[in-house]
Design an enzyme around this catalytic site. Structure first.
Site, PDB file in Angstrom:
ATOM      1  N   HIS A   1      -6.557   8.639   9.793  1.00  0.00           N
ATOM      2  CA  HIS A   1      -6.819  10.073   9.985  1.00  0.00           C
ATOM      3  C   HIS A   1      -7.941  10.555   9.078  1.00  0.00           C
ATOM      4  O   HIS A   1      -8.433   9.827   8.207  1.00  0.00           O
ATOM      5  CB  HIS A   1      -5.540  10.884   9.739  1.00  0.00           C
ATOM      6  CG  HIS A   1      -5.002  10.810   8.347  1.00  0.00           C
ATOM      7  ND1 HIS A   1      -5.538  11.493   7.282  1.00  0.00           N
ATOM      8  CD2 HIS A   1      -3.938  10.116   7.828  1.00  0.00           C
ATOM      9  CE1 HIS A   1      -4.850  11.242   6.184  1.00  0.00           C
ATOM     10  NE2 HIS A   1      -3.879  10.397   6.489  1.00  0.00           N
TER      11      HIS A   1
ATOM     12  N   CYS B   1      -1.269   5.874   4.453  1.00  0.00           N
ATOM     13  CA  CYS B   1      -2.146   5.967   5.615  1.00  0.00           C
ATOM     14  C   CYS B   1      -3.583   5.615   5.254  1.00  0.00           C
ATOM     15  O   CYS B   1      -3.941   5.487   4.092  1.00  0.00           O
ATOM     16  CB  CYS B   1      -2.091   7.359   6.215  1.00  0.00           C
ATOM     17  SG  CYS B   1      -0.590   7.675   7.159  1.00  0.00           S
TER      18      CYS B   1
END
Length: 328
Positions: free
Chosen positions: A208, A224
């Site tokens: 992301h 992440c």
């Protein structure tokens, strides 16, 4: 961050610069708003792409400013310039831009994330009449207690303007710091997911964007993979659901360019998943022996190794490709 957001999925695929004729593919094939590092995939068994650059710092520059401007990570530029002050390089100081890479030893397809390198490689599907290319981007990964996992997975969905629903573990962490989080952070400038997210087939893990671009190239996330706003927008526009994602741990990479063998060494990551690991010297020797045997079998020619260069690359762990052998 180890979170998941279930929103309306938006698929937006556009043609990038892959229609560029092969003869125009030089050091960096083409430019876009994201200034992606894009290189032709080497022919035959070569693995080195790009070329190291050097620029002169301006009086107002920090190494981090230069890293952001040239699409490299924080750790990358610091390791490549060990004798340059991070905060005050000084007007006119030469700064090495680590813009040459040995491609990881994986199939040239989909997304490849080399964790010690903190760098993502994307191999777009080859269009008819074009040569294969690779795009590469600096990323942030999980810190020690929130490590990013290794393994083969895939993109299961794509989310534009994602909301963030912090899990209980992250909310607890922030509460202990006196920085309580809401149950949901809507899309917008305060959202740590940025404007785009690729949901992986590992519960809670995403590729992301971020609202903190100066953290790119560090172990700072909750697991992440973070990318700059421009980079994730470009990747999001090209990657389809179902694309394979390989998350690997290759602190030592070796690769040929013509008759010269190069080695690239990165510091090993410290994380709870690295309970067992070979030391860098053994990994380097194994990788060199494999590359040497393969090329000798191909050509029938002898190879002269530079042991001092090999030892220097292992010792410095600069992340810069270093010439370590010649085909005779």
């Amino acid at each position: 961050m180890r979170i998941f957001s279930s929103l309306h999925l938006t698929l937006s695929v556009f043609s990038f610069c892959l229609r560029t004729p092969f003869l125009l593919l030089t050091l960096i094939l083409c430019t876009s708003a994201a200034h992606a590092m894009t290189y032709p995939v080497p022919a035959e068994s070569d693995r080195l792409v790009g070329a190291i650059q050097s620029i002169a710092a301006r009086e107002e520059d920090t190494l981090l400013d230069i890293a952001v401007a040239h699409k490299v990570g924080q750790d990358e530029i610091v390791l490549a310039n060990p004798h340059v002050d991070r905060w005050l390089p000084g007007d006119g100081t030469p700064v090495i831009i680590p813009s040459s890479f040995i491609l990881p030893e994986t199939p040239y397809e989909g997304v490849v994330l080399n964790l010690p390198e903190m760098r993502l490689y994307y191999y777009p599907k080859v269009l008819k009449g074009t040569a294969q290319v690779v795009q590469t981007f600096p990323v942030s990964i999980g810190r020690r207690e929130w490590y990013t996992p290794q393994g083969i997975t895939k993109v299961v969905s794509k989310v534009k303007s994602p909301a963030w629903y912090p899990p209980a573990s992250i909310r607890k962490e922030h509460e202990e710091k006196g920085e309580p989080l809401p149950a949901m952070v809507p899309a917008g400038p305060d959202n740590p997911l940025g404007d785009y997210a690729l949901i992986l087939d590992i519960p809670g893990y995403l590729i992301h964007g971020t609202n903190k671009p100066f953290g790119i190239g560090l172990q700072v996330s909750h697991g992440c993979i973070r990318m700059s706003a421009e980079d994730i927008e470009l990747l999001f526009s090209q990657v389809a659901s179902g694309t394979v994602v390989r998350m690997i741990n290759q602190p030592v990479k070796v690769g040929w360019q013509g008759d010269t063998l190069y080695m690239e060494v990165h510091p090993e990551l410290e994380s709870t998943q690295d309970i067992k690991h070979m030391d860098l010297a053994r990994q380097a020797n194994n990788a060199v022996a494999k590359a040497q045997h393969h090329r000798q079998t191909q050509t029938g020619r002898q190879i002269r190794l530079d042991r001092k260069a090999i030892e220097g690359a292992i010792r410095s762990r600069s992340g810069l490709p270093t010439a370590i052998a010649k085909l005779m």
